[in-house]
Design a protein around this motif. Structure first.
Motif, mmCIF file in Angstrom:
data_model
loop_
_atom_site.group_PDB
_atom_site.id
_atom_site.type_symbol
_atom_site.label_atom_id
_atom_site.label_comp_id
_atom_site.label_asym_id
_atom_site.label_seq_id
_atom_site.Cartn_x
_atom_site.Cartn_y
_atom_site.Cartn_z
ATOM 1 N N GLY A 1 -11.858 43.501 21.928
ATOM 2 C CA GLY A 1 -12.094 44.675 22.539
ATOM 3 C C GLY A 1 -12.935 45.649 21.922
ATOM 4 O O GLY A 1 -13.269 46.721 22.905
ATOM 5 N N PHE A 2 -13.353 45.564 20.750
ATOM 6 C CA PHE A 2 -14.334 46.617 20.324
ATOM 7 C C PHE A 2 -15.773 46.249 20.708
ATOM 8 O O PHE A 2 -16.362 45.732 19.785
ATOM 9 C CB PHE A 2 -13.899 46.834 18.738
ATOM 10 N N SER A 3 -16.108 46.663 21.656
ATOM 11 C CA SER A 3 -17.452 46.406 22.316
ATOM 12 C C SER A 3 -18.527 47.470 21.448
ATOM 13 O O SER A 3 -19.529 47.216 21.052
ATOM 14 C CB SER A 3 -17.504 46.714 23.753
ATOM 15 N N LEU A 4 -17.966 48.630 21.065
ATOM 16 C CA LEU A 4 -18.883 49.504 20.404
ATOM 17 C C LEU A 4 -18.467 49.358 18.837
ATOM 18 O O LEU A 4 -17.412 49.959 18.277
ATOM 19 C CB LEU A 4 -18.477 51.013 20.835
ATOM 20 N N TYR A 5 -19.519 48.865 18.147
ATOM 21 C CA TYR A 5 -19.439 48.866 16.648
ATOM 22 C C TYR A 5 -18.449 47.938 16.061
ATOM 23 O O TYR A 5 -18.001 48.152 15.002
ATOM 24 C CB TYR A 5 -19.356 50.366 15.955
ATOM 25 N N GLY A 6 -17.927 47.149 17.090
ATOM 26 C CA GLY A 6 -16.995 46.188 16.592
ATOM 27 C C GLY A 6 -17.504 45.014 15.563
ATOM 28 O O GLY A 6 -16.815 44.695 14.678
ATOM 29 N N VAL A 7 -18.856 44.939 15.729
ATOM 30 C CA VAL A 7 -19.531 43.973 14.845
ATOM 31 C C VAL A 7 -19.718 44.508 13.463
ATOM 32 O O VAL A 7 -19.723 43.871 12.392
ATOM 33 C CB VAL A 7 -20.819 43.621 15.250
ATOM 34 N N ASN A 8 -19.514 45.821 13.285
ATOM 35 C CA ASN A 8 -19.657 46.533 12.183
ATOM 36 C C ASN A 8 -18.306 46.888 11.439
ATOM 37 O O ASN A 8 -18.228 47.386 10.175
ATOM 38 C CB ASN A 8 -20.369 47.763 12.232
ATOM 39 N N ALA A 9 -17.307 46.755 12.381
ATOM 40 C CA ALA A 9 -16.065 47.255 11.903
ATOM 41 C C ALA A 9 -15.639 46.796 10.433
ATOM 42 O O ALA A 9 -15.104 47.606 9.473
ATOM 43 C CB ALA A 9 -14.951 47.100 12.908
ATOM 44 N N SER A 10 -15.622 45.399 10.025
ATOM 45 C CA SER A 10 -15.154 44.984 8.868
ATOM 46 C C SER A 10 -15.947 45.650 7.829
ATOM 47 O O SER A 10 -15.417 45.599 6.575
ATOM 48 C CB SER A 10 -15.269 43.349 8.814
ATOM 49 N N ASP A 11 -17.339 45.984 7.982
ATOM 50 C CA ASP A 11 -17.923 46.507 7.064
ATOM 51 C C ASP A 11 -17.557 47.870 6.455
ATOM 52 O O ASP A 11 -17.555 48.297 5.328
ATOM 53 C CB ASP A 11 -19.582 46.481 7.380
ATOM 54 N N TYR A 12 -16.992 48.501 7.512
ATOM 55 C CA TYR A 12 -16.743 49.873 7.221
ATOM 56 C C TYR A 12 -15.363 50.134 6.896
ATOM 57 O O TYR A 12 -14.935 51.191 6.726
ATOM 58 C CB TYR A 12 -17.151 50.885 8.560
ATOM 59 N N ALA A 13 -14.478 49.325 7.315
ATOM 60 C CA ALA A 13 -13.020 49.266 7.112
ATOM 61 C C ALA A 13 -12.755 49.071 5.778
ATOM 62 O O ALA A 13 -12.245 48.018 5.426
ATOM 63 C CB ALA A 13 -12.220 48.475 8.352
ATOM 64 N N ARG A 14 -12.679 49.861 4.947
ATOM 65 C CA ARG A 14 -12.643 49.646 3.518
ATOM 66 C C ARG A 14 -12.459 50.938 2.583
ATOM 67 O O ARG A 14 -12.976 52.034 3.123
ATOM 68 C CB ARG A 14 -13.844 48.898 2.732
ATOM 69 N N SER A 15 -11.954 50.841 1.408
ATOM 70 C CA SER A 15 -11.496 52.109 0.667
ATOM 71 C C SER A 15 -12.754 52.924 0.153
ATOM 72 O O SER A 15 -12.881 54.037 0.229
ATOM 73 C CB SER A 15 -10.705 51.796 -0.381
ATOM 74 N N THR A 16 -13.779 52.269 -0.317
ATOM 75 C CA THR A 16 -15.129 52.731 -0.634
ATOM 76 C C THR A 16 -16.142 52.727 0.553
ATOM 77 O O THR A 16 -16.620 51.687 0.834
ATOM 78 C CB THR A 16 -15.708 51.820 -1.929
ATOM 79 N N PRO A 17 -16.653 53.802 0.948
ATOM 80 C CA PRO A 17 -17.448 53.795 2.127
ATOM 81 C C PRO A 17 -18.618 53.135 1.811
ATOM 82 O O PRO A 17 -19.192 53.210 0.561
ATOM 83 C CB PRO A 17 -17.456 55.119 2.414
ATOM 84 N N LEU A 18 -19.413 52.779 2.565
ATOM 85 C CA LEU A 18 -20.746 52.112 2.450
ATOM 86 C C LEU A 18 -21.710 53.116 2.330
ATOM 87 O O LEU A 18 -22.806 53.107 1.673
ATOM 88 C CB LEU A 18 -21.216 51.347 3.723
ATOM 89 N N HIS A 19 -21.309 54.422 2.945
ATOM 90 C CA HIS A 19 -22.173 55.628 2.522
ATOM 91 C C HIS A 19 -21.446 56.730 2.152
ATOM 92 O O HIS A 19 -20.015 56.724 2.544
ATOM 93 C CB HIS A 19 -23.052 55.836 3.931
ATOM 94 N N SER A 20 -22.041 57.652 1.760
ATOM 95 C CA SER A 20 -21.398 58.801 1.098
ATOM 96 C C SER A 20 -21.867 60.098 1.616
ATOM 97 O O SER A 20 -21.981 61.058 0.601
ATOM 98 C CB SER A 20 -21.204 58.606 -0.358
ATOM 99 N N ALA A 21 -22.168 60.160 2.843
ATOM 100 C CA ALA A 21 -22.710 61.505 3.246
ATOM 101 C C ALA A 21 -21.570 62.649 3.028
ATOM 102 O O ALA A 21 -20.321 62.338 3.437
ATOM 103 C CB ALA A 21 -23.257 61.376 4.639
ATOM 104 N N THR A 22 -22.036 63.863 2.581
ATOM 105 C CA THR A 22 -20.778 64.811 2.227
ATOM 106 C C THR A 22 -21.377 66.060 3.116
ATOM 107 O O THR A 22 -20.681 67.124 2.969
ATOM 108 C CB THR A 22 -20.922 65.313 0.829
ATOM 109 N N GLY A 23 -22.434 66.042 3.852
ATOM 110 C CA GLY A 23 -23.044 67.278 4.812
ATOM 111 C C GLY A 23 -21.854 67.592 5.716
ATOM 112 O O GLY A 23 -21.002 66.850 6.202
ATOM 113 N N THR A 24 -22.038 69.223 5.986
ATOM 114 C CA THR A 24 -21.093 69.527 7.021
ATOM 115 C C THR A 24 -22.103 70.151 8.221
ATOM 116 O O THR A 24 -23.304 70.360 7.898
ATOM 117 C CB THR A 24 -20.295 70.680 6.785
#
Length: 360
Positions: free
Chosen positions: A231-254
């Motif tokens: 059911g995850f048509s939006l970014y479902g293919v990327n979900a396993s890459d991003y569902a982790r304790s250490t993020p792939l990216h470390s943007a800190t801006g507000t």
């Protein structure tokens, strides 16, 4: 494109109450929160009047969506009157998200979709938010979690089971899809304070809704689980890459407001705005004072290093307004008739409301 489905608007408060009623846990804020929204008054055309008007709307202590909707509508009127120079800012755009999501909870299905004034901000609009909240809203899953949970229940052989049972795979998909969507939309912004801290707290770290998961477990949970197929048509293919304790990216801006300043109301000094329950007449305050205050603004960038500020074009107006302007904006793209032609039907905002389908 804002509305993708029927009103599933961002039911954060209802979702929070349902998920955490027994725990009385304070969840992290998100950009769709209705109560105690942040707003910087000092940069408004009429800062004192804006702060007084804003704080006079005493609706935050009431657990009533109608009261909240009317309170937010009054705050929008405050901003349109006293802070018209920041209608493309992060503060104002966030206010619109909260207003539309709240009103969608009290509007009947046969009522027309809301048309929101100055939403979304045109490309390169003056004083626009560094994070495109319209695009972000569109890039986050809508009812994907409910679809995933239903399919998992069916795979278990209990499609009619009404009990709340853990779905850690779906929870990990949800977190990963939100993380990927937030990153893809606003690469320089820390996704935590935007929405991801909430998702982690509500669907990963806590167990009050059947969650028995952790981000450390998500990679193994999703190793043989296809988020897109569930059911995850939006970014479902990327979900396993991003569902982790250490993020792939470390943007800190507000997020912040960019592209200079508005020196005159986009729609003219006086206009009408059709809200979901009323037609409001808006008269922009301190137009002459604002023009004087910003008369020395020059340059090609938002900060030239010598104190000057650029005055970039405002772009075209979108929203449900009828221009009756007594002084057309010098930064407007056209007269009132052209503004009407540029109306953008801002239908229901998706946000986190899709989660309510599964949880309420």
């Amino acid at each position: 494109m804002i509305g993708k489905h029927a009103f599933v608007g961002c039911c954060i408060a209802a979702l929070s109450a349902k998920t955490y009623a027994q725990d009385d846990v304070q969840l992290p804020p998100t950009i769709w929160d209705r109560l105690d929204l942040p707003f910087t008054f000092t940069d408004c055309a009429a800062p004192t009047e804006m702060e007084t008007c804003w704080k006079a709307q005493n609706y935050t202590a009431k657990d009533d969506y109608l009261v909240q909707s009317l309170g937010l509508q009054d705050r929008m009127e405050c901003a349109l009157t006293n802070c018209w120079n920041r209608v493309y800012s992060c503060d104002y755009q966030q206010l619109l998200l909260s207003y539309n999501s709240t009103c969608s909870l009290v509007m009947s299905e046969d009522e027309p979709a809301l048309n929101l004034p100055f939403w979304p901000a045109p490309a390169d609009a003056a004083e626009s938010c560094s994070c495109d909240l319209n695009k972000l809203n569109d890039n986050l899953p809508d009812n994907a979690l409910s679809l995933c949970m239903e399919k998992v229940k069916s795979e278990r052989g209990d499609p009619d089971d009404s009990e709340e049972r853990p779905t850690p795979d779906c929870d990990c998909c949800l977190y990963g899809a939100y993380a990927a969507g937030a990153w893809d939309t606003c690469k320089d912004q820390d996704p935590g304070y935007i929405v991801l801290d909430y998702i982690r707290a509500a669907f990963i770290d806590r167990d009050s809704h059947g969650n028995n998961n952790s981000l450390a477990q998500c990679p193994s949970q999703l190793q043989n689980f296809d988020c897109t197929d569930h059911g995850f048509s939006l970014y479902g293919v990327n979900a396993s890459d991003y569902a982790r304790s250490t993020p792939l990216h470390s943007a800190t801006g507000t997020w912040s407001d960019t592209n200079g300043i508005l020196t005159a109301p986009v729609s003219g000094a006086t206009y009408t705005w059709t809200a979901w329950n009323a037609t409001l007449i808006i008269t922009a305050a301190s137009v002459e004072a604002m023009a004087t205050r910003t008369a020395s603004a020059t340059g090609e960038t938002s900060n030239s290093g010598n104190g000057s500020v650029t005055q970039k074009g405002a772009g075209s107006f979108t929203g449900s307004m009828t221009g009756t302007g007594t002084s057309a904006s010098s930064m407007s793209t056209g007269a009132a008739s052209e503004l009407m032609a540029a109306q953008h039907p801002a239908a229901a905002l998706m946000g986190l409301g899709g989660l309510v389908i599964a949880l309420l």
